[in-house]
Design an enzyme around this catalytic site. Structure first.
Site, mmCIF file in Angstrom:
data_model
loop_
_atom_site.group_PDB
_atom_site.id
_atom_site.type_symbol
_atom_site.label_atom_id
_atom_site.label_comp_id
_atom_site.label_asym_id
_atom_site.label_seq_id
_atom_site.Cartn_x
_atom_site.Cartn_y
_atom_site.Cartn_z
ATOM 1 N N LYS A 87 0.872 -1.149 0.205
ATOM 2 C CA LYS A 87 -0.354 0.000 -0.017
ATOM 3 C C LYS A 87 0.891 1.320 0.080
ATOM 4 C CE LYS A 87 -4.080 -2.265 2.092
ATOM 5 N NZ LYS A 87 -5.125 -2.234 2.827
ATOM 6 N N ASP A 123 -9.892 2.174 2.627
ATOM 7 C CA ASP A 123 -9.977 1.391 4.041
ATOM 8 C C ASP A 123 -10.516 2.482 4.911
ATOM 9 O OD1 ASP A 123 -8.747 -0.795 3.229
ATOM 10 O OD2 ASP A 123 -6.463 0.191 3.233
#
Ligand code: ATR
Length: 305
Positions: A87, A123
């Site tokens: 990420k 997220d």
């Protein structure tokens, strides 16, 4: 059906599509990635909407994320999801980083278009939706303890809490040294949030838990069958909300102890669902895949046990 591919497979559309009716045009990349639940919810949404595309898994070794993106773009991919440990590398590889992803310091969703690579993070916003749905109150109304705030998931959720302006945020981590720079960053991001940091051994931990409304577990403790709870039972009480980002097993030792103490509980399935829905909508704006993705996820999680 084999939907797991390697970094080298990204050189050839023939390899990706052999034996399939629809071309691979979306993917999740990670290392490892074989366990990912993402295809199980994105593919049913693509099929339900009549989109001619397959969603595959690609195992990409660290250091090769930018190259994986350029291969996918060259093959005409629409976008991809990014999971652990990529990420941060993904953010660095983007041409355009959405503001939320920039604040969270990580990218979990990519969209390819004629202007290059666009990076998003769903997220944090997915967690906001998950909490509202599971507990019926906005995240901004909770004083929050995050167990495991130094890990990747913990940092993202802590950042989202500061962005939402929660009144109080207590960061707990086994290694305290990971919390120093994070604490400073969160204080700057959320000036109205009272941010403090401690280890699991801190004498103040009990008081911090008693003074909060929501405990979030972002440690990996609870994943393995012989794991215990990351927090002692006396930190839990009736009226408290406890969210465990783990969803397999569905009831971790922390959630079992929380239920026993009369707390309200939720597991990470809702976060998985909502981050997925928001990612899908970055690729296909104006669609509403929530119901079909929810059904698919619950169906597969029941099957997985
Ligand atoms: P990530 O890749 O997201 O950082 P990770 O390295 O597995 O994931 O760690 C996730 C979190 O679980 C971290 O906060 C980690 O604590 P440390 O930063 O001290 O390593 C936490 N964690 C893992 N095992 C733990 C344990 N046995 N007790 C407490 N915390 C633990």
């Amino acid at each position: 059906m084999n939907d797991l591919f390697s970094f080298d497979d990204l050189l050839s559309r023939q390899i990706l599509d052999a034996g399939h009716d629809k071309p691979a045009r979306l993917a999740v990349i990670g290392h490892p990635v074989a366990h990912s639940s993402s295809p199980g919810m994105h593919q049913p949404a693509l099929d339900a909407l009549g989109i001619e595309a397959r969603y595959i898994k690609v195992d990409v070794p660290p250091g090769h994320v930018a190259e994986a993106f350029s291969r996918m773009k060259a093959l005409g991919f629409i976008g991809c999801n990014v999971t652990v440990p990529h990420k941060f590398e993904a953010l660095a590889a983007c041409d355009h980083v959405h503001e939320e992803a920039r604040s969270l310091g990580a990218v979990n969703t990519i969209r390819f278009d004629e202007n290059g690579l666009h990076g998003f993070n769903t997220d944090g916003p997915g967690f906001v939706r998950a909490v509202a749905e599971d507990f019926g109150f906005p995240l901004s109304s909770f004083s929050v303890v995050i167990a495991g705030a130094g890990g990747g998931a913990g940092q993202a959720i802590a950042t989202q809490c500061a962005l939402q302006g929660v009144p109080r945020l207590v960061l707990v981590n086994r290694s305290l040294d990971k919390l120093g720079p994070l604490t400073e960053r969160l204080r700057a991001l959320g000036p109205t949030t009272d941010v403090s940091a401690m280890s699991f051994e801190d004498a103040e931990l009990d008081a911090a838990c008693l003074g909060c409304d929501l405990i979030v577990n972002t440690t990996s403790v609870g994943l393995k069958p012989d794991d215990g709870s990351p927090l002692p039972g006396h930190c839990l009480r009736s009226g408290l909300c406890v969210y465990d980002t783990i969803y397999r097993p569905a009831v971790t030792p922390l959630l079992a102890a929380s239920k026993l103490a009369g707390a309200r509980t939720a597991n990470g399935l809702s976060l998985l669902l909502h981050q997925g829905v928001l990612a899908f909508q970055h690729w296909f704006p104006q669609t509403d895949p929530l119901a079909v993705m929810r059904r698919a996820l619950h169906h597969s999680s029941e099957g997985a046990g």
